[in-house]
Write an enzyme that holds these catalytic residues in place. Structure first.
Site, PDB file in Angstrom:
ATOM      1  N   ALA A  69      38.872  43.646  44.953  1.00 35.22           N
ATOM      2  CA  ALA A  69      39.269  44.845  44.211  1.00 35.22           C
ATOM      3  C   ALA A  69      38.523  44.835  42.880  1.00 35.22           C
ATOM      4  O   ALA A  69      38.110  43.772  42.393  1.00 35.22           O
ATOM      5  CB  ALA A  69      40.773  44.839  43.997  1.00 35.22           C
ATOM      6  N   GLY A 113      40.202  41.238  47.814  1.00 38.01           N
ATOM      7  CA  GLY A 113      40.385  42.444  48.622  1.00 38.01           C
ATOM      8  C   GLY A 113      39.305  42.625  49.679  1.00 38.01           C
ATOM      9  O   GLY A 113      39.533  43.289  50.693  1.00 38.01           O
ATOM     10  N   GLU A 116      40.524  40.639  52.478  1.00 41.34           N
ATOM     11  CA  GLU A 116      41.699  41.333  53.019  1.00 41.34           C
ATOM     12  C   GLU A 116      41.282  42.566  53.831  1.00 41.34           C
ATOM     13  O   GLU A 116      41.856  42.856  54.883  1.00 41.34           O
ATOM     14  CB  GLU A 116      42.637  41.724  51.868  1.00 41.34           C
ATOM     15  CG  GLU A 116      43.264  40.482  51.230  1.00 41.34           C
ATOM     16  CD  GLU A 116      43.960  40.785  49.913  1.00 41.34           C
ATOM     17  OE1 GLU A 116      43.290  41.298  48.985  1.00 41.34           O
ATOM     18  OE2 GLU A 116      45.165  40.533  49.808  1.00 41.34           O
ATOM     19  N   GLU A 136      42.082  35.286  43.818  1.00 35.64           N
ATOM     20  CA  GLU A 136      42.894  36.023  42.845  1.00 35.64           C
ATOM     21  C   GLU A 136      43.605  35.092  41.866  1.00 35.64           C
ATOM     22  O   GLU A 136      43.870  35.461  40.721  1.00 35.64           O
ATOM     23  CB  GLU A 136      43.946  36.889  43.561  1.00 35.64           C
ATOM     24  CG  GLU A 136      43.377  38.093  44.289  1.00 35.64           C
ATOM     25  CD  GLU A 136      42.966  37.827  45.727  1.00 35.64           C
ATOM     26  OE1 GLU A 136      42.799  36.641  46.102  1.00 35.64           O
ATOM     27  OE2 GLU A 136      42.793  38.810  46.477  1.00 35.64           O
TER      28      GLU A 136
END
Ligand code: CAA
Length: 262
Positions: A69, A113, A116, A136
């Site tokens: 992200a 992300g 993911e 993260e």
């Protein structure tokens, strides 16, 4: 119109078409911001609704599938902002609504992300250069797009804890041994392999592809007996399709099947 952060392409002919989506923020290593996720979701839903498309491939660049992200966007967000905008759920979970098979073709970094997103796809094909991780923890957060749930289901608790708590990356060979990726291929063959898999998928009957995908996904969500019952009902239902008759008759006649519902 906002700047294109993904590139889309349709490969193939007639009913055997593959929808290809390339994440395209090269300078930011395909960091996934809100606008990119909106565009990705819209492209996936459009391909899913297009009757000529049988399968989708999501890929990135040679250096990065996606480095997570977008940290520069998130850095100043407050609790109220992420809570009220339903950050992640709002546009990241669109992939869950896609019924056709989706392949992630991963080269380079698939972090946070990015990892993911790959895990939300149905098949991950990795280049030898791929690196997966959930870093993260280094940012003072945790994975927020399903990493703490999908990673242990894919690789088991031991490795999921290792990756989530240390933030280290694992290379493609380790990811394959651990069961995160379906296959590892030379970097220069990544797209050829992904497209060959996609072409094979497109040649099958779409109702049986959707049923197979739904049943395998059920294995993650339901107790064994519920999953088995779900599978059995879907299996029985496919005997109501013309394509089951065609597939079996073609096998017995030693000819290729010409499925109607592709
Ligand atoms: N967000 C925003 N920008 C990013 C980014 C990210 N996730 N990852 C890389 N970039 C940017 C860098 O800031 C840099 O920009 P500038 O050129 O403007 O400085 C550019 O992309 C190139 O990156 P690097 O110079 O860092 O490249 P590198 O080869 O030295 O390192 C890397 C590559 C190891 C992937 C490193 O960029 C990195 O660690 N990125 C962050 C990975 C990360 O922490 N991901 C998790 C994000 S949080 C998340 O995803 C939450 C969630 O669960 C949804």
């Amino acid at each position: 119109m906002s700047e294109p952060l993904i590139l889309t392409q349709v490969r193939g002919e007639a009913a055997l078409k593959v929808g290809v989506i390339t994440l395209h923020r090269p300078k930011q290593l395909n960091a996934l911001n809100d606008a990119l996720m909106d565009q990705l979701g819209a492209a996936l839903l459009a391909f899913d609704a297009d009757e000529s498309i049988g399968c989708m491939v999501i890929t990135g660049s040679e250096k990065a599938f996606a480095a997570g992200a977008d940290i520069s966007a998130m850095a100043k967000w407050t609790y109220m902002e992420v809570y009220k905008s339903d950050f992640i759920t709002r546009n990241w979970e669109t992939l869950k609504r896609v019924r056709k098979p989706v392949i992630a073709a991963v080269s380079g970094f698939a972090l946070g992300g990015g990892c993911e997103l790959a895990m939300m796809c149905d098949i991950i094909i990795a280049a030898e250069t791929a690196k997966f991780g959930q870093p993260e923890i280094k940012l003072g957060i945790i994975p927020g797009a399903g990493g703490t749930q999908r990673l242990p289901r894919a690789v088991g608790k031991a490795k999921a804890m290792d990756l989530s708590l240390t933030g280290r990356m694992m290379d493609a060979a380790e990811a394959e041994r651990a069961g995160l990726v379906s296959r590892v291929v030379p970097a220069d063959k990544l797209l050829d392999e992904a497209f060959a898999a996609a072409d094979a998928i497109c040649s099958y009957s779409l109702p049986s592809l959707i049923a197979a995908k739904e049943c395998v996904n059920r294995a993650y969500e339901a107790p064994l007996n519920e999953g088995l019952l779900f599978e059995r009902r879907a299996f029985h239902a496919l005997f109501a399709t013309e394509d089951q008759k065609e597939g079996m008759e073609a096998f017995l006649a030693k000819r290729p099947a010409a499925f109607k519902h592709r």
